[in-house]
Design a protein around this motif. Structure first.
Motif, PDB file in Angstrom:
ATOM      1  N   LEU A 252      14.709 -23.201  12.334  1.00 36.33           N
ATOM      2  CA  LEU A 252      13.475 -22.534  11.907  1.00 36.33           C
ATOM      3  C   LEU A 252      13.723 -21.096  11.469  1.00 36.33           C
ATOM      4  N   GLN A 253      14.901 -20.548  11.851  1.00 39.89           N
ATOM      5  CA  GLN A 253      15.215 -19.162  11.486  1.00 39.89           C
ATOM      6  C   GLN A 253      15.915 -19.067  10.135  1.00 39.89           C
ATOM      7  N   LEU A 254      16.195 -20.213   9.520  1.00 35.39           N
ATOM      8  CA  LEU A 254      16.948 -20.227   8.266  1.00 35.39           C
ATOM      9  C   LEU A 254      15.994 -20.124   7.087  1.00 35.39           C
ATOM     10  N   ALA A 255      16.076 -19.057   6.342  1.00 31.60           N
ATOM     11  CA  ALA A 255      15.222 -18.848   5.167  1.00 31.60           C
ATOM     12  C   ALA A 255      13.761 -19.133   5.486  1.00 31.60           C
ATOM     13  N   PRO A 256      13.228 -18.524   6.544  1.00 33.48           N
ATOM     14  CA  PRO A 256      11.860 -18.847   6.981  1.00 33.48           C
ATOM     15  C   PRO A 256      10.804 -18.462   5.946  1.00 33.48           C
ATOM     16  N   ASP A 257      11.135 -17.505   5.090  1.00 36.03           N
ATOM     17  CA  ASP A 257      10.136 -17.042   4.116  1.00 36.03           C
ATOM     18  C   ASP A 257      10.250 -17.761   2.778  1.00 36.03           C
ATOM     19  N   TRP A 258      11.185 -18.708   2.681  1.00 38.39           N
ATOM     20  CA  TRP A 258      11.323 -19.408   1.402  1.00 38.39           C
ATOM     21  C   TRP A 258      10.017 -20.146   1.085  1.00 38.39           C
ATOM     22  N   PRO A 259       9.497 -19.974  -0.135  1.00 39.47           N
ATOM     23  CA  PRO A 259       8.153 -20.483  -0.434  1.00 39.47           C
ATOM     24  C   PRO A 259       8.027 -22.009  -0.426  1.00 39.47           C
ATOM     25  N   ASP A 260       9.128 -22.707  -0.619  1.00 41.18           N
ATOM     26  CA  ASP A 260       9.048 -24.173  -0.705  1.00 41.18           C
ATOM     27  C   ASP A 260       9.829 -24.791   0.458  1.00 41.18           C
TER      28      ASP A 260
END
Length: 290
Positions: A252-260
């Motif tokens: 869940l901490q991996l690229a959490p802000d990625w839009p897709d």
DNA sequence: GAAGCGTGGAT
DNA sequence: TATCCAAGCTT
């Protein structure tokens, strides 16, 4: 057809850059590592990473003794991190199958992970001095212009090797210099965008120049857009895991802000499939196995 | 043969 | 700012 070898060899003797892997006695392992790093990555970015790598792992056995995670971490931001994994696998193969010595035979080199037509011959020629055609993108561009009168080379083809072979001098040492000289000309003079024909040693026999620099089209494959691509998410994920190493991260901490999120999950799955990431119980880390 | 695969500097 | 480009390999 003009004989390009004499002017190119003479030019190279006076104009070759002093690069680490060209120093006498640099060694086959150093050449091999440099060639892995130079696959699609510019010389200026490679040099500091190469020196750090060889200081840490002076032999294939030294690298093979560590987990793949160490190689992926040391690779840092060189790009295309699968190369780090493949270089590690090649080191294991060299240690197990070749007694820790980088093989000299082209077919044995080709059998190593991550080594293809270019790298196998580059090692055989530049590390061992044998006579083989070495064809990279620089070579293909120089020959496309000087001999075929084209502005850009086509995509790589098997016939490239035979074409270069026909241009090599008979003597091993001269053939090696011809290979290096053609690459060097393409890297520093006959460059892709704005060639410096006024200082080119073969401008007098260049078919493209003689024809008036026609726009012959460009059949090279276009790179896909990077912004928003799977490649970009993969990069974000792997950078996070490098920065956290040796500690794992929650998925869940991996690229959490990625839009897709669907794309992010797909990217993580592909990293796992490639062996660049290990995941279990909701945690992810650089590969410790094998 | 074509597609997929990083990262950053130059133009 | 957007595009081009960089010593390729595997599938």
């Amino acid at each position: 057809m003009p004989d390009l070898a004499p002017p190119l060899i003479a030019w190279y003797r006076d104009n070759a850059r002093e690069l680490p892997w060209r120093a006498p006695g640099f060694g086959a392992w150093g050449v091999l590592v440099s060639e892995f790093m130079l696959q699609q990555t510019p010389v200026a970015r490679v040099i500091p990473h190469l020196e750090a790598w060889l200081t840490r792992w002076p032999t294939p056995a030294a690298l093979a003794a560590e987990p793949p995670a160490a190689a992926v971490h040391q690779w840092a931001n060189l790009g295309y991190p699968r190369r780090a994994l493949w270089l590690h696998r090649a080191a294991v193969e060299i240690t197990e199958r070749h007694g820790g010595e980088v093989p000299r035979d082209v077919d044995e080199l080709l059998a190593l992970t991550g080594i293809g037509d270019y790298t196998a011959r580059a090692v055989a020629v530049f590390a061992y001095g044998d006579r083989h055609p070495v064809v990279d993108t620089n070579t293909r561009r120089v020959l496309a212009r000087a001999l075929d009168g084209r502005a850009q080379p086509g995509p790589p083809a098997r016939t490239d090797l035979a074409a270069m072979d026909g241009l090599l001098p008979r003597a091993d040492d001269e053939a090696a210099v011809m290979n290096a000289a053609t690459m060097e000309l393409g890297a520093t003079v006959c460059v892709a965008r704005t060639p410096r024909c006024e200082i080119c040693p073969v401008s007098g026999v260049c078919a493209w120049r003689a024809a008036g620099f026609p726009d012959t089209g460009d059949r090279r494959r276009k790179q896909a857009r990077y912004e928003g691509s799977d490649r970009q998410v993969r990069g974000v994920i792997l950078r996070a895991l490098r920065d956290a190493a040796p500690e794992p991260l929650l998925e869940l901490q991996l690229a959490p802000d990625w839009p897709d999120p669907v794309q992010r999950d797909r990217a993580l799955d592909s990293l796992i499939a490639d062996g660049l990431v290990e995941a279990a119980d909701g945690w992810a880390r650089l590969p410790t196995g094998r």
